[in-house]
Design an enzyme around this catalytic site. Structure first.
Site, PDB file in Angstrom:
ATOM      1  N   ASN A   9     -66.365 -25.291  62.995  1.00 20.25           N
ATOM      2  CA  ASN A   9     -65.705 -24.485  64.028  1.00 20.25           C
ATOM      3  C   ASN A   9     -66.784 -24.022  64.996  1.00 20.25           C
ATOM      4  O   ASN A   9     -67.521 -23.094  64.698  1.00 20.25           O
ATOM      5  CB  ASN A   9     -65.005 -23.293  63.358  1.00 20.25           C
ATOM      6  CG  ASN A   9     -64.386 -22.351  64.379  1.00 20.25           C
ATOM      7  OD1 ASN A   9     -64.307 -22.677  65.570  1.00 20.25           O
ATOM      8  ND2 ASN A   9     -63.943 -21.186  63.917  1.00 20.25           N
ATOM      9  N   TRP A  10     -66.856 -24.705  66.139  1.00 17.93           N
ATOM     10  CA  TRP A  10     -67.937 -24.395  67.090  1.00 17.93           C
ATOM     11  C   TRP A  10     -67.656 -23.139  67.919  1.00 17.93           C
ATOM     12  O   TRP A  10     -68.490 -22.713  68.689  1.00 17.93           O
ATOM     13  CB  TRP A  10     -68.203 -25.601  67.993  1.00 17.93           C
ATOM     14  CG  TRP A  10     -69.064 -26.643  67.321  1.00 17.93           C
ATOM     15  CD1 TRP A  10     -69.645 -26.561  66.080  1.00 17.93           C
ATOM     16  CD2 TRP A  10     -69.456 -27.913  67.853  1.00 17.93           C
ATOM     17  NE1 TRP A  10     -70.369 -27.690  65.818  1.00 17.93           N
ATOM     18  CE2 TRP A  10     -70.272 -28.535  66.889  1.00 17.93           C
ATOM     19  CE3 TRP A  10     -69.208 -28.585  69.056  1.00 17.93           C
ATOM     20  CZ2 TRP A  10     -70.844 -29.801  67.092  1.00 17.93           C
ATOM     21  CZ3 TRP A  10     -69.759 -29.840  69.253  1.00 17.93           C
ATOM     22  CH2 TRP A  10     -70.570 -30.441  68.279  1.00 17.93           C
ATOM     23  N   LYS A  11     -66.444 -22.602  67.802  1.00 11.57           N
ATOM     24  CA  LYS A  11     -66.069 -21.397  68.566  1.00 11.57           C
ATOM     25  C   LYS A  11     -66.403 -21.602  70.050  1.00 11.57           C
ATOM     26  O   LYS A  11     -66.276 -22.721  70.544  1.00 11.57           O
ATOM     27  CB  LYS A  11     -66.752 -20.173  67.963  1.00 11.57           C
ATOM     28  CG  LYS A  11     -66.531 -20.092  66.447  1.00 11.57           C
ATOM     29  CD  LYS A  11     -66.904 -18.793  65.827  1.00 11.57           C
ATOM     30  CE  LYS A  11     -66.625 -18.833  64.330  1.00 11.57           C
ATOM     31  NZ  LYS A  11     -66.859 -17.585  63.652  1.00 11.57           N
ATOM     32  N   HIS A  95     -57.034 -17.917  63.232  1.00 14.66           N
ATOM     33  CA  HIS A  95     -58.406 -17.486  62.927  1.00 14.66           C
ATOM     34  C   HIS A  95     -58.515 -15.980  63.149  1.00 14.66           C
ATOM     35  O   HIS A  95     -57.880 -15.433  64.063  1.00 14.66           O
ATOM     36  CB  HIS A  95     -59.395 -18.237  63.828  1.00 14.66           C
ATOM     37  CG  HIS A  95     -60.818 -18.020  63.406  1.00 14.66           C
ATOM     38  ND1 HIS A  95     -61.510 -16.884  63.730  1.00 14.66           N
ATOM     39  CD2 HIS A  95     -61.648 -18.777  62.647  1.00 14.66           C
ATOM     40  CE1 HIS A  95     -62.727 -16.965  63.194  1.00 14.66           C
ATOM     41  NE2 HIS A  95     -62.831 -18.099  62.538  1.00 14.66           N
ATOM     42  N   GLU A  97     -60.667 -14.204  64.499  1.00 16.79           N
ATOM     43  CA  GLU A  97     -61.076 -13.793  65.854  1.00 16.79           C
ATOM     44  C   GLU A  97     -59.884 -13.834  66.816  1.00 16.79           C
ATOM     45  O   GLU A  97     -59.788 -13.026  67.730  1.00 16.79           O
ATOM     46  CB  GLU A  97     -62.231 -14.687  66.336  1.00 16.79           C
ATOM     47  CG  GLU A  97     -63.529 -14.320  65.636  1.00 16.79           C
ATOM     48  CD  GLU A  97     -64.498 -15.469  65.435  1.00 16.79           C
ATOM     49  OE1 GLU A  97     -64.384 -16.506  66.111  1.00 16.79           O
ATOM     50  OE2 GLU A  97     -65.385 -15.330  64.560  1.00 16.79           O
ATOM     51  N   GLU A 167     -60.703 -17.082  54.660  1.00 13.99           N
ATOM     52  CA  GLU A 167     -61.896 -16.562  55.313  1.00 13.99           C
ATOM     53  C   GLU A 167     -61.866 -15.035  55.288  1.00 13.99           C
ATOM     54  O   GLU A 167     -61.217 -14.413  56.151  1.00 13.99           O
ATOM     55  CB  GLU A 167     -61.951 -17.024  56.774  1.00 13.99           C
ATOM     56  CG  GLU A 167     -62.032 -18.517  56.940  1.00 13.99           C
ATOM     57  CD  GLU A 167     -62.685 -18.892  58.264  1.00 13.99           C
ATOM     58  OE1 GLU A 167     -63.719 -19.547  58.238  1.00 13.99           O
ATOM     59  OE2 GLU A 167     -62.155 -18.503  59.317  1.00 13.99           O
ATOM     60  N   GLY A 173     -69.555 -14.689  60.075  1.00 12.87           N
ATOM     61  CA  GLY A 173     -70.647 -14.449  61.012  1.00 12.87           C
ATOM     62  C   GLY A 173     -71.534 -13.277  60.644  1.00 12.87           C
ATOM     63  O   GLY A 173     -72.354 -12.828  61.449  1.00 12.87           O
ATOM     64  N   SER A 211     -69.788 -17.409  56.450  1.00 13.14           N
ATOM     65  CA  SER A 211     -71.226 -17.482  56.182  1.00 13.14           C
ATOM     66  C   SER A 211     -71.615 -18.563  55.180  1.00 13.14           C
ATOM     67  O   SER A 211     -72.523 -18.365  54.374  1.00 13.14           O
ATOM     68  CB  SER A 211     -71.757 -16.107  55.730  1.00 13.14           C
ATOM     69  OG  SER A 211     -71.581 -15.163  56.771  1.00 13.14           O
TER      70      SER A 211
HETATM   71  P1  PGA Z   1     -69.314 -18.390  60.008  1.00 13.76           P
HETATM   72  O1  PGA Z   1     -67.849 -18.563  60.654  1.00 13.76           O
HETATM   73  O2  PGA Z   1     -69.591 -19.620  59.192  1.00 13.76           O
HETATM   74  O3  PGA Z   1     -70.228 -18.246  61.174  1.00 13.76           O
HETATM   75  O4  PGA Z   1     -69.257 -17.167  59.151  1.00 13.76           O
HETATM   76  C1  PGA Z   1     -66.806 -19.128  59.911  1.00 13.76           C
HETATM   77  C2  PGA Z   1     -65.551 -19.132  60.745  1.00 13.76           C
HETATM   78  O5  PGA Z   1     -65.331 -18.206  61.527  1.00 13.76           O
HETATM   79  O6  PGA Z   1     -64.738 -20.062  60.644  1.00 13.76           O
END
Ligand code: PGA
Length: 248
Positions: A9-11, A95, A97, A167, A173, A211
């Site tokens: 997931n490159w966001k 997600h 976010e 998640e 993150g 993470s």
């Molecule tokens: P992260 O993000 O690996 O940077 O914790 C995971 C995600 O949001 O899918």
């Protein structure tokens, strides 16, 4: 269906040039681990180019979001047909976010999920509890409510290509990773919830995100009910992401 999934997931990261630089390195590596599906989810503007780059490699492409309408006056939105036209096979939905920053509610996520399933794209549905919810022993209720709402109008027959990504919000993150026993217990719990909701949980891959790094990937992929990872930060560097792949 593959047995394991490694999803990047490159966001909101990487320009087209940076995408190309990534694959110049990544595609030179040996990608031969059997039954392991790699999926890249770049930002919308990179989807077409990344799909072309990955054509013929067996690696698949996903979007990070989609709207539930087909076309019309929905400024800034993208439809499933447009995604398929760009070579997408997968879409991340719900997600944390999107839920917390863009205020996506359960009902919206449900409509998106229904639309994605009927479009023939494959959804990666993200669920997870906040730190407060975990501290208050509310994890189970939160996961139940997220799953029962998203899957409300969906039958067991139509979830063939659904992946669920657990998640924990507090692990995304932050460098704080859930322990192996916590993940195992929570994944078992999710499987029980799916059974309660009349789904055959053995058909729905359950992956972990939050993470994931090369130094914890080995331990986490060996948990028996973990079918792969959704990786954010550690998917941005081709060498680091490949290190994770090599732990499968
Ligand atoms: P992260 O993000 O690996 O940077 O914790 C995971 C995600 O949001 O899918």
């Amino acid at each position: 269906m593959k047995n394991k999934y490694l999803i990047a997931n490159w966001k909101m990261n990487k320009t087209l040039d940076e995408n190309r630089d990534f694959f110049k390195i990544f595609l030179k590596k040996a990608l031969t681990i059997p039954k392991t599906q790699i999926i890249f989810c770049p930002p919308f503007v990179g989807l077409f180019d990344v799909s072309n780059t990955l054509s013929g490699t067996g690696i698949e492409v996903g979007a990070q979001n989609v709207y539930f309408e087909e076309s019309g006056a929905f400024t800034g939105e993208t439809s499933t047909t447009m995604l398929k036209n760009c070579g997408c096979v997968w879409v991340i939905l719900g997600h944390s976010e999107r839920r917390s920053i863009f205020l996506e509610e359960e009902k919206l996520i449900r409509r998106k999920l229904e639309n994605v399933l009927s479009s023939g794209l494959s959804p990666i549905l993200c669920i997870g509890e906040s730190l407060d919810e975990r501290k208050n022993n509310d994890t189970s209720n939160v996961l139940y409510s997220q799953l029962s709402s998203a899957l409300k109008n969906i039958s067991n027959n139509s979830v063939e290509n659904l992946i669920i990504a657990y998640e924990p919000v507090w692990a995304i993150g932050t460098g704080m990773v859930a322990t192996a026993s916590m993940i195992q217990e929570t994944h078992n719990n999710i499987k029980q919830i799916l059974t309660k909701l009349n789904f055959d949980n053995s058909k729905i891959p359950l992956i972990y995100g939050g993470s994931v790094k090369p130094n914890n990937a080995k331990e986490l992929i060996n948990i028996d009910n973990v079918d792969g990872f959704l990786v954010g930060g550690a998917s941005l560097d081709p060498h680091v992401f490949y290190d994770i792949y090599n732990k499968f």
